[in-house]
Enzyme design. Structure first.
Site, PDB file in Angstrom:
ATOM      1  N   GLU A 104      -5.760 -16.898  -4.128  1.00  0.00           N
ATOM      2  CA  GLU A 104      -5.852 -16.502  -2.729  1.00  0.00           C
ATOM      3  C   GLU A 104      -5.961 -17.747  -1.856  1.00  0.00           C
ATOM      4  O   GLU A 104      -6.767 -18.641  -2.123  1.00  0.00           O
ATOM      5  CB  GLU A 104      -7.055 -15.596  -2.486  1.00  0.00           C
ATOM      6  N   ASN A 123      -4.102 -13.723   3.657  1.00  0.00           N
ATOM      7  CA  ASN A 123      -4.647 -12.687   4.532  1.00  0.00           C
ATOM      8  C   ASN A 123      -3.899 -12.685   5.861  1.00  0.00           C
ATOM      9  O   ASN A 123      -3.654 -13.731   6.452  1.00  0.00           O
ATOM     10  CB  ASN A 123      -6.136 -12.937   4.781  1.00  0.00           C
ATOM     11  N   GLU A 143      -2.150  -9.801   2.113  1.00  0.00           N
ATOM     12  CA  GLU A 143      -3.382  -9.011   2.041  1.00  0.00           C
ATOM     13  C   GLU A 143      -3.713  -8.465   3.435  1.00  0.00           C
ATOM     14  O   GLU A 143      -3.849  -9.233   4.396  1.00  0.00           O
ATOM     15  CB  GLU A 143      -4.542  -9.862   1.522  1.00  0.00           C
ATOM     16  N   GLU A 199     -13.284  -8.557  -6.450  1.00  0.00           N
ATOM     17  CA  GLU A 199     -13.686  -9.769  -5.742  1.00  0.00           C
ATOM     18  C   GLU A 199     -15.188  -9.991  -5.879  1.00  0.00           C
ATOM     19  O   GLU A 199     -15.961  -9.041  -6.070  1.00  0.00           O
ATOM     20  CB  GLU A 199     -13.344  -9.653  -4.256  1.00  0.00           C
ATOM     21  N   ASP A 252      -6.878  -5.066   1.037  1.00  0.00           N
ATOM     22  CA  ASP A 252      -8.076  -5.879   0.858  1.00  0.00           C
ATOM     23  C   ASP A 252      -9.324  -5.086   1.240  1.00  0.00           C
ATOM     24  O   ASP A 252      -9.279  -4.153   2.050  1.00  0.00           O
ATOM     25  CB  ASP A 252      -7.946  -7.130   1.735  1.00  0.00           C
TER      26      ASP A 252
END
Length: 922
Positions: free
Chosen positions: A701, A761, A793, A880, A823
């Site tokens: 990520e 993201n 995401e 996560e 997410d």
């Protein structure tokens, strides 16, 4: 003012036009160069034609002279040729002529020996300038021998049989002699292309007849032919010499020589052209032969390289100048920030335009503000005031030109910048805007609206000119008759000031101010924001939105005492006036009860849709009076803002130190505007590992970090919301995507797997931009990546409130292989009633459930449910926030395949992650 998208569209159009011009110019240059090459080739070939023609004419002169000599008696031949001819010696001594015989079918007759002696003596008496420069020889009519004018040494003959198809030629020539009965003009013979027996090379032959008694048709007879051979080697030399003389090289062409009689073509240049857009030129060489000339694009460019280089350099300089100017414009545009409510530039964004102003561009500055704005806020509420500002700004956008700029200076004050304009033109524009304003309709009520303005020509001193425009604005604002028919606040009729919200029946802000109980020993104000109201209304319709608000109101009525006063301040906000508190414990009780509005486990439905309340609340404790009402409302808004920053269902009580936080918030605003330009951002990556294969890392990520020169390290959860609020998230998001693709390409180049997938993201505002998907795809192509290398995401809320652009972008990205991950799954809108309709390829469960999986059975149940859900949808789930080995083992045992957290690796720059055997080493 044009938007970034408008400039991008113009860039594409200009780039396309310039590329088209470059193509057209180069096609024209190719045509000019090609025509010049063909002209030069024709000139060179005409020189070759002339040389061959001279050789044939020499042979014709020799043939005519020999024809005359052969018909003479021996004594006259000796008399003409002198001692060089010895006919008797040739008759008796075979060696005298054998060295010149290149073909014979047997013993030579006396007449043939005589002719050989004559040929030898005649040739020796000729000067070199009267001889053909190439291989020349005589062939008898009966084809029984061939005499070479130059002695051939060696035991082999040139030919084993006569090499020319002369039999038919001789027959036709004899018939012509008998038929014409007059002086005969001899016919030439042009051979086919054949292989020379002595050299083995392709060869062509020119022949002219030797006719005795040519002037006496009764005795005329064809004795033989004088022939000259041109081998391919001779022709190549001849073409090279002639083309060089013409200032060109034969190797620039593919040149072949062909005969009308047939045979394989002779290649007289080494160049081979496999493909060419240019036509092949057919050029006549002699009546029996022609040349085919062909050139390729490279040959044409190489013919006049300076022409192509010079022309394209000019065009490329022009293109580079255009791209440089575009880059500067885009850098400027990225610094521009917009006001999300009015779509005008913010004050910071406007500074970019102001700094670019020049007096010679005839700028006009217009200071303008909205009349009665405070009265609209007081009488109808802040949400109606916001709507009036949006209506006012939309009217200005429709009235002004595309090149004009609108800057919101604050509140209801705007600044208009009009380039290449005049005072009278600006005045006409503003008068047109005033006519379009007049009334603003809200809930069927016609609210009077107008504007005041001041116009000033830009002289070069912006501050001074702006002050003059402001002074003119206030002169107009204070002129009673400036707007005919405009209502003053006192003229507003009671019907135009609604005190009850038509949807809920609650008090409006005006009704709350006028309510007799509002200021009677009241000291607690609470502002509640229903954060999912707008998105769910857009998705499920206004009836659902109304039911959701009614549900919240009923929960408030059941939770708090009966003597509360409820007001609908905006579409998704409620103001609650609570009874006074006597102790701090009672204030804490109100705070706790407010939080239960968002955490109650009981679920209600409307038409199979779950009524889920999400939001925050802010409380302020202060004696409420007409004078302190606005301050209390503002402070409750500050408390609400702090609650929203902490997440869903949070409730905060206003404290004085929140003002300090507000100042910090302002500093963040100021520094964020320059952070991208100062290159203060950097990207880091946190690995996502597989739990089945010894923590194999094939995904990661991408996260952003901001190290401000003024503020130090600023967490993303502080500056990302501000970037979204100011519109800076658009250029910042573009930078993140492009930089992330560049870093990923470097990581793969260092040895990481080519299918390594990077998660990025994405903000909801990015997905609303018109060209988001195109920008992502362009970044992938620019850095040599595939769609499979990228995962976008987004949160569930983005999809729930998505518009047309969002759906279009996600569809376009998935078509090229980009995957979509939901997410923080489980923390928001997770509802099976609509989850199956959303486009996603991966689930990332919220860390709050992962962190409690060992101690909380509920968290374990949620994770187990999400795992089952991911398996049902056929998509992987990422857990996560794994901090230790025990949590990782637990999730692996539950069936989770992918994990992320500090236990496997903290985020760090891409170049600090080691790569070994195609894997990221943890």
């Amino acid at each position: 003012m044009k938007t970034i998208n408008a400039f991008k569209t113009e860039k594409r159009a200009l780039t396309f036009s310039l590329i088209t011009i470059i193509l057209i110019v180069n096609i024209a240059l190719l045509s000019i160069s090609y025509l010049d090459m063909m002209r030069s080739a024709r000139f060179a070939i005409s020189d070759i034609k002339q040389e061959i023609e001279h050789s044939i004419e020499k042979n014709e002169n020799i043939a005519a002279a020999l024809g005359d000599l052969i018909a003479l008696p021996d004594d006259k031949i000796v008399a003409k040729l002198g001692d060089s001819v010895n006919l008797k010696e040739f008759e008796s001594d075979q060696s005298q002529y054998q060295k010149n015989i290149v073909f014979t079918s047997g013993e030579m007759s006396r007449n043939n020996r005589k002719t050989s002696a004559l040929l030898q003596a005649f040739w020796s008496n000729l000067s070199d300038e009267n001889k053909a420069p190439h291989w020349t020889y005589f062939t008898s009519t009966n084809l029984n021998y061939t005499f070479d004018f130059k002695a051939v040494y060696g035991t082999h003959h040139k030919y084993s049989t006569p090499h020319l198809n002369l039999g038919t030629y001789f027959q036709d020539l004899s018939k012509k002699i008998n038929a014409e009965k007059e002086f005969l003009v001899s016919d030439r013979f042009y051979s086919s292309v054949y292989q020379d027996a002595l050299t083995g090379l392709p060869v062509i032959t020119f022949s002219v007849p030797v006719i005795s008694n040519n002037l006496n048709f009764n005795k005329s007879k064809v004795e033989g032919v004088i022939s000259t051979d041109y081998t391919s080697k001779d022709l190549i030399t001849l073409f090279d010499k002639s083309f060089t003389k013409a200032g060109i090289t034969a190797s620039s062409y593919q040149i072949t020589l062909e005969s009308l009689r047939g045979g394989s073509p002779i290649r007289v240049s080494p160049t081979t052209v496999h493909f060419t857009p240019f036509p092949t030129q057919k050029i006549s060489l002699t009546p029996g032969y022609f040349i085919k000339s062909k050139v390729g694009i490279y040959n044409v460019v190489h013919h006049k390289p300076w022409l192509f280089i010079f022309s394209n350099l000019i065009l490329l300089v022009f293109l580079a100048t255009l791209l440089y100017a575009y880059r500067n414009i885009m850098n400027m545009m990225k610094r521009l920030s917009y006001d999300s409510l009015t779509r005008a530039f913010s004050r910071e964004g406007g500074e970019v335009i102001i700094n670019s102003m020049s007096a010679h561009e005839s700028w006009i500055i217009v200071a303008v503000d909205l009349d009665l704005f405070k009265e609209i806020n007081d009488n109808y509420g802040h949400h109606v005031g916001d709507l009036s500002l949006a209506f006012f700004s939309d009217t200005l956008h429709k009235t002004l030109r595309a090149s004009d700029s609108i800057i919101r200076m604050g509140g209801d004050e705007f600044l208009l910048l009009l380039p290449w304009s005049t005072y009278s033109a600006a005045s006409a524009l503003m008068q047109r805007a005033q006519k379009l304003l007049k009334h603003f309709k809200y809930d069927g009520i016609s609210i009077p609206i107008s504007c005041s303005y001041g116009i000033q020509e830009f002289t070069g001193d912006f501050a001074q000119d702006c002050q003059i425009a402001d002074e003119k604005l206030y002169i107009m604002k204070n002129r009673p008759t400036r707007t005919p028919g405009r209502q003053t606040p006192l003229e507003t009729t009671p019907q135009q000031v609604p005190e009850r919200d038509p949807d809920t029946g609650l008090l409006t802000l005006t009704g709350l101010r006028n309510h007799p109980e509002t200021f009677k020993d009241r000291s607690i104000m609470m502002l509640i924001h229903l954060s999912n109201h707008s998105s769910l209304t857009n998705l499920l319709g206004p009836e659902y939105g109304k039911s959701l608000m009614d549900y919240l109101i009923s929960r408030i009525s059941m939770t708090f005492p009966e003597d509360i006063i409820l007001c609908r301040e905006r579409v998704d906000k409620l103001v609650v006036i609570l009874p006074p508190v006597r102790t701090l414990e009672q204030l804490g009780l109100w705070e706790h009860k407010a939080s239960t509005l968002f955490t109650l486990q009981e679920v209600s439905f409307i038409e199979q849709h779950e009524l889920r309340i999400e939001g925050n609340a802010g409380l302020v404790q202060s004696p409420l009076t007409p004078d302190t009402f606005d301050t209390a409302l503002r402070n409750s808004g500050v408390a609400l803002h702090h609650a929203r920053k902490q997440g869903n269902a949070k409730v905060t009580v206003f404290t004085p130190d929140m003002h300090a936080a507000g100042l910090h918030h302002i500093q963040l605003h100021e520094q964020l505007n320059f952070a991208l330009e100062r290159e203060e951002f950097r990207l880091v990556m946190q690995p996502i590992v597989g739990l089945e294969k010894d923590s194999e890392c094939r995904e990661g990520e991408c996260l952003i970090r901001w190290n401000s020169k003024v503020l130090g390290n600023v967490p993303p959860d502080e500056f990302i919301p501000i970037a979204e609020e100011t519109g800076l998230i658009i250029p910042l998001g573009e930078w993140i995507i492009n930089s992330a693709c560049r870093e990923l390409a470097k990581l793969i180049a260092r040895g990481a797997s080519e299918d390594f997938k990077l998660h990025i993201n994405i903000s909801p505002l990015q997905l609303q931009a018109n060209e988001f998907a195109e920008g992502v795809i362009e970044s992938l192509k620019q850095h040599g990546l595939h769609g499979q290398n990228l995962c976008i995401e987004i949160t569930e809320g983005v999809l729930i409130g998505s518009g047309t652009n969002t759906c279009r972008h996600l569809k376009a990205l998935r078509e090229v292989g980009v995957t979509i991950a939901l997410d923080d799954f489980g923390s928001g809108y997770s509802s099976l009633s609509y989850l199956h309709t959303l486009p996603f390829d991966q689930l990332k469960i919220d860390r709050q459930f992962v962190s409690g999986v060992l101690a909380d059975s509920r968290s374990e149940s949620v994770i187990d449910s999400v795992l089952n859900l991911s398996q049902s949808f056929g998509v992987p789930m990422v857990a996560e926030g794994i901090e230790d080995q025990e949590t990782g083992d637990k999730l692996r045992a539950m069936g989770c395949l992918l994990a992320q957290g500090y236990h496997y690796g903290r985020p760090k720059p891409f170049n600090e992650w080691p790569v070994h055997n195609g894997q990221i080493t943890l």
